[in-house]
Write an enzyme that holds these catalytic residues in place. Structure first.
Site, PDB file in Angstrom:
ATOM      1  N   PRO A 207      17.619  42.970 -33.520  1.00 20.37           N
ATOM      2  CA  PRO A 207      18.383  42.824 -32.281  1.00 20.37           C
ATOM      3  C   PRO A 207      18.034  41.524 -31.548  1.00 20.37           C
ATOM      4  O   PRO A 207      16.909  41.047 -31.631  1.00 20.37           O
ATOM      5  CB  PRO A 207      17.936  44.017 -31.442  1.00 20.37           C
ATOM      6  CG  PRO A 207      17.320  44.964 -32.384  1.00 20.37           C
ATOM      7  CD  PRO A 207      16.833  44.201 -33.551  1.00 20.37           C
ATOM      8  N   HIS A 428     -16.113  39.590 -23.914  1.00 19.87           N
ATOM      9  CA  HIS A 428     -15.226  40.043 -24.988  1.00 19.87           C
ATOM     10  C   HIS A 428     -14.221  38.942 -25.368  1.00 19.87           C
ATOM     11  O   HIS A 428     -14.116  38.556 -26.537  1.00 19.87           O
ATOM     12  CB  HIS A 428     -14.484  41.306 -24.521  1.00 19.87           C
ATOM     13  CG  HIS A 428     -13.525  41.872 -25.520  1.00 19.87           C
ATOM     14  ND1 HIS A 428     -13.810  42.974 -26.283  1.00 19.87           N
ATOM     15  CD2 HIS A 428     -12.267  41.482 -25.871  1.00 19.87           C
ATOM     16  CE1 HIS A 428     -12.779  43.238 -27.064  1.00 19.87           C
ATOM     17  NE2 HIS A 428     -11.817  42.346 -26.832  1.00 19.87           N
ATOM     18  N   GLU A 429     -13.547  38.411 -24.373  1.00 21.66           N
ATOM     19  CA  GLU A 429     -12.549  37.373 -24.657  1.00 21.66           C
ATOM     20  C   GLU A 429     -13.213  36.100 -25.170  1.00 21.66           C
ATOM     21  O   GLU A 429     -12.669  35.415 -26.050  1.00 21.66           O
ATOM     22  CB  GLU A 429     -11.703  37.071 -23.420  1.00 21.66           C
ATOM     23  CG  GLU A 429     -10.849  38.231 -22.926  1.00 21.66           C
ATOM     24  CD  GLU A 429      -9.947  38.830 -23.993  1.00 21.66           C
ATOM     25  OE1 GLU A 429      -9.457  38.093 -24.873  1.00 21.66           O
ATOM     26  OE2 GLU A 429      -9.737  40.070 -23.971  1.00 21.66           O
ATOM     27  N   HIS A 432     -13.797  36.458 -28.841  1.00 20.57           N
ATOM     28  CA  HIS A 432     -12.569  36.141 -29.595  1.00 20.57           C
ATOM     29  C   HIS A 432     -12.390  34.634 -29.688  1.00 20.57           C
ATOM     30  O   HIS A 432     -12.154  34.076 -30.763  1.00 20.57           O
ATOM     31  CB  HIS A 432     -11.323  36.674 -28.862  1.00 20.57           C
ATOM     32  CG  HIS A 432     -11.108  38.145 -28.982  1.00 20.57           C
ATOM     33  ND1 HIS A 432     -11.117  38.810 -30.169  1.00 20.57           N
ATOM     34  CD2 HIS A 432     -10.829  39.080 -28.021  1.00 20.57           C
ATOM     35  CE1 HIS A 432     -10.864  40.099 -29.951  1.00 20.57           C
ATOM     36  NE2 HIS A 432     -10.697  40.288 -28.647  1.00 20.57           N
TER      37      HIS A 432
HETATM   38  P1  ADP Z   1      22.398  40.854 -31.429  1.00 24.01           P
HETATM   39  O1  ADP Z   1      23.847  41.166 -31.478  1.00 24.01           O
HETATM   40  O2  ADP Z   1      21.871  40.292 -32.702  1.00 24.01           O
HETATM   41  O3  ADP Z   1      21.533  41.964 -30.915  1.00 24.01           O
HETATM   42  P2  ADP Z   1      23.207  39.100 -29.319  1.00 24.01           P
HETATM   43  O4  ADP Z   1      24.228  38.277 -29.985  1.00 24.01           O
HETATM   44  O5  ADP Z   1      23.701  40.203 -28.470  1.00 24.01           O
HETATM   45  O6  ADP Z   1      22.180  39.672 -30.376  1.00 24.01           O
HETATM   46  O7  ADP Z   1      22.254  38.144 -28.488  1.00 24.01           O
HETATM   47  C1  ADP Z   1      21.757  38.500 -27.224  1.00 24.01           C
HETATM   48  C2  ADP Z   1      21.592  37.281 -26.362  1.00 24.01           C
HETATM   49  O8  ADP Z   1      20.550  36.446 -26.860  1.00 24.01           O
HETATM   50  C3  ADP Z   1      22.810  36.389 -26.351  1.00 24.01           C
HETATM   51  O9  ADP Z   1      23.682  36.780 -25.349  1.00 24.01           O
HETATM   52  C4  ADP Z   1      22.228  35.013 -26.107  1.00 24.01           C
HETATM   53  O10 ADP Z   1      22.013  34.809 -24.729  1.00 24.01           O
HETATM   54  C5  ADP Z   1      20.876  35.094 -26.765  1.00 24.01           C
HETATM   55  N1  ADP Z   1      20.896  34.519 -28.123  1.00 24.01           N
HETATM   56  C6  ADP Z   1      20.603  35.178 -29.249  1.00 24.01           C
HETATM   57  N2  ADP Z   1      20.687  34.363 -30.318  1.00 24.01           N
HETATM   58  C7  ADP Z   1      21.074  33.165 -29.858  1.00 24.01           C
HETATM   59  C8  ADP Z   1      21.356  31.892 -30.474  1.00 24.01           C
HETATM   60  N3  ADP Z   1      21.248  31.722 -31.798  1.00 24.01           N
HETATM   61  N4  ADP Z   1      21.723  30.873 -29.683  1.00 24.01           N
HETATM   62  C9  ADP Z   1      21.820  31.037 -28.350  1.00 24.01           C
HETATM   63  N5  ADP Z   1      21.589  32.195 -27.724  1.00 24.01           N
HETATM   64  C10 ADP Z   1      21.206  33.260 -28.446  1.00 24.01           C
HETATM   65 ZN    ZN Z   2     -10.018  41.962 -27.768  1.00 24.26          ZN
END
Ligand code: ADP
Ligand code: ZN
Length: 607
Positions: A207, A428-429, A432
């Site tokens: 996504p 700790h950090e 790392h």
């Molecule tokens: P998907 O359908 O793969 O989940 P979308 O097309 O809905 O992703 O992308 C979500 C948003 O992320 C778009 O509206 C845009 O703002 C941004 N985005 C994602 N990929 C690109 C890209 N290659 N170039 C520019 N903007 C992008």
């Molecule tokens: Zn740690």
């Protein structure tokens, strides 16, 4: 000036409502006025015969087997006769006037009136519900009248303002989709030689990487209508509804051809048939079957409808969907690489006021694993941060902060840590960070370290890859394991106790070790065999599992011991770093190099 005339039909729903009500009223009044049943006395056939015998009947009207009559005292009656021919003689003998109509049946227009008004009411109701839902199509809502309508949203070419140039990166995907645009624009060119126009293209990727954007851009480039729908929109509890929606969608699309149908999350309907546990999958399978049928039914001549579908799970799709003539083309839409991230940032930076000093390429370098949507969000978050501080433009610091916010959740300023907590966190950090600094040249260099709590982490140490890495050497993997273990080792060395803060470090470390042993054949004992988990491709015995566990444990122990030794040998540096970090809270790599007197390996900050 003349007012535009409003005709009855297109005067809007209000006129129609009034009109329908008036009509209904009229029908009702007419019906009651003519309702002769009111004063009519039903009598039996034998009574009727008796009345004739007694010469009391004045006039009758026979309609089929129905008889309506008037007595000589002017009261009305009705009855049903057994057979039609028998009594004319009798009527004539007693001087009854009679008339006959419609001898074939009891058809009477007035009987239809209640039925007619019912029908009109139902029609009006349906009409209003449709009207009130708007003609923009789709929308949500479960209404029995619209249940079988597709919920796709239709965008006409004039409202699609996305072109290929707006989608940054994803060169290969765009290249492949250019073909589709060309098919849509010049179908004759391909049909001339009998080439088969593609019907379905599957966009595969996580996504937020621009699948929707690409699909829109195809419509934008081809200047054709765009139907957008999600696979889950077809799913309803009622069997047959999904299939009806599919049918409706394709019907609408054919009307608008040439056009694009975009089905997001097609896996919601397109899962392997018969793969569900138990029953209850009839509805989805029926929907899927309908979709297959519709795709097969596309005409090769005339305007074309091309279906673009998006999924992140091509592996679960029914193989029938992927057969020739259906979704037989696959276009990958991967996470953006360094160059693409740079381009995506540039696209989105255009929409905001960015400080010209900001080097977006360096921002791109600091955002591996970000999707296109994450990058768009990064710019927006930075703009919000800069706005809050009344800045003239967005600077590098705002981008840094936005990045951390997205990566780790919002900065938690309200958590008050005790001095002891802060001290432990700082060591700790530092553990790392110090281990990270001392790892070999080609492993990921340190970027920054902070003890400001964010999200669920009390502190964070970032490493930054110098370049996109597709393969990792064993040394790099070991470097990552040791850096992860550095935090816990430092705690143990300095305070001689372990805290729960190291839990996710151990998880990270052991998952790398498992990878080494199972997937890359780097375990010394198990040899060059792949023992993959999860996919079910490689099944190994209980005994092998035990050997894997033992090998993982052995590598972890060895790495931990080496890490501890390194820290012991450099205890002075660890103490100095931890004390300084306690004071400064956040330190970038170059500050640490300077503090500890070590040569920097690479340029580390965005700016
Ligand atoms: P998907 O359908 O793969 O989940 P979308 O097309 O809905 O992703 O992308 C979500 C948003 O992320 C778009 O509206 C845009 O703002 C941004 N985005 C994602 N990929 C690109 C890209 N290659 N170039 C520019 N903007 C992008
Ligand atoms: Zn740690």
């Amino acid at each position: 000036m003349t007012k535009p005339k409003k005709s009855f039909l297109n005067g809007g729903p209000r006129n129609l409502l009034v009109g329908t009500l008036v009509l209904l009223g009229f029908i009702f009044v007419l019906h009651t006025l003519t309702d002769r049943n009111r004063t009519i006395q039903p009598i039996t056939y034998s009574q009727f015969l008796n009345l004739i015998e007694k010469d009391e009947v004045k006039r009758v009207h026979v309609s089929g087997q129905e008889v309506h009559g008037i007595l000589k005292n002017n009261s009305r009656f009705e009855t049903t006769i057994a057979n039609k021919s028998a009594d004319w003689q009798l009527l004539r003998e007693h001087g009854v006037e009679f008339s006959i109509d419609n001898p074939n049946g009891a058809f009477n227009i007035w009987y239809l009136l209640p039925l007619l008004s019912l029908f009109i009411t139902a029609w009006a109701l349906w009409y209003f519900i449709r009207q009130s839902r708007g003609s923009g199509g789709g929308g949500g809502g479960n209404n029995i009248f619209t249940m079988g309508k597709s919920r796709a949203r239709l965008f006409m070419p004039s409202s699609i303002n996305v072109k290929f140039d707006d989608v940054a990166g994803v060169m290969e995907a765009k290249e492949e989709l250019k073909d589709v645009v060309d098919y849509l624009k010049n179908p004759e060119k391909y049909q001339r030689l009998g080439a088969k126009i593609p019907r379905g293209v599957l966009l595969v990727g996580s996504p937020g990487n621009g699948k929707t954007m690409l699909a829109r851009a195809v419509a934008g480039e081809a200047n054709c209508p765009f139907f957008s729908v999600s696979g889950s929109d077809f799913i309803e509890v009622f069997v047959g509804v999904g299939a009806a929606r599919v049918r409706d969608l394709f019907q609408q699309a054919r009307k608008n051809a040439p056009c694009i149908i975009f089905i997001d999350e097609i896996d919601a309907v397109g899962r392997q048939r018969g793969s569900g546990l138990g029953g209850g999958h009839d509805e989805r399978e029926q929907t899927l079957n309908q979709m297959l049928a519709e795709m097969d039914g596309f005409q090769t001549t005339g305007g074309s409808v091309i279906v673009l579908a998006a999924t992140n799970r091509p592996d679960v799709l029914d193989s029938a969907l992927l057969r020739p003539g259906r979704f037989d083309r696959r276009v990958d839409v991967p996470y953006p690489d360094l160059k693409s991230r740079d381009q995506i940032l540039q696209v989105h930076a255009k929409a905001v006021k960015m400080d010209p000093e900001v080097d977006l390429q360096k921002v791109a370098r600091g955002t591996p694993g970000f999707s296109g949507a994450d990058l768009a969000n990064l710019i927006n978050e930075a703009a919000i941060i800069a706005s809050k501080e009344d800045k003239e433009s967005i600077g590098i610091d705002d981008l840094e902060e936005a990045r951390d916010k997205i990566l780790l959740g919002k900065e938690v300023k309200s958590i008050i840590l005790t001095d002891e907590d802060r001290k432990v966190t700082s060591f700790h950090e530092s553990g790392h960070a110090l281990i990270r600094l001392m790892m070999p040249e080609d492993s990921d260099p340190l970027h920054k370290v902070t003890i400001i709590p964010r999200g669920r982490a009390l502190g964070v140490t970032h490493a930054m890859p110098e370049r996109e890495k597709y393969t990792r050497t064993k040394e790099e993997m070991v470097a990552n394991i040791m850096s992860a273990l550095g935090g816990r080792a430092a705690e143990e060395l300095v305070f001689n106790k372990a805290t729960t803060g190291a839990y996710s470090d151990f998880q990270a470390a052991s998952s790398i070790v498992r990878d080494m042993v199972c997937n890359y054949g780097m375990g010394s004992d198990l040899g060059q065999v792949i023992y993959a988990q999860g996919q079910g491709d490689y099944v190994y015995s209980q005994k092998t599992a035990e050997r894997i566990d033992a090998e993982v444990q052995r590598i972890m122990d060895e790495c931990y011991a080496n890490t501890m030794q390194l820290l012991k040998d450099n205890r002075d540096k660890l103490d100095l770093l931890a004390e300084t970090l306690l004071d400064k809270e956040t330190m970038y790599a170059e500050e640490i190099y300077e503090l500890l007197g070590i040569e920097p390996r690479v340029q580390h900050r965005f700016s």
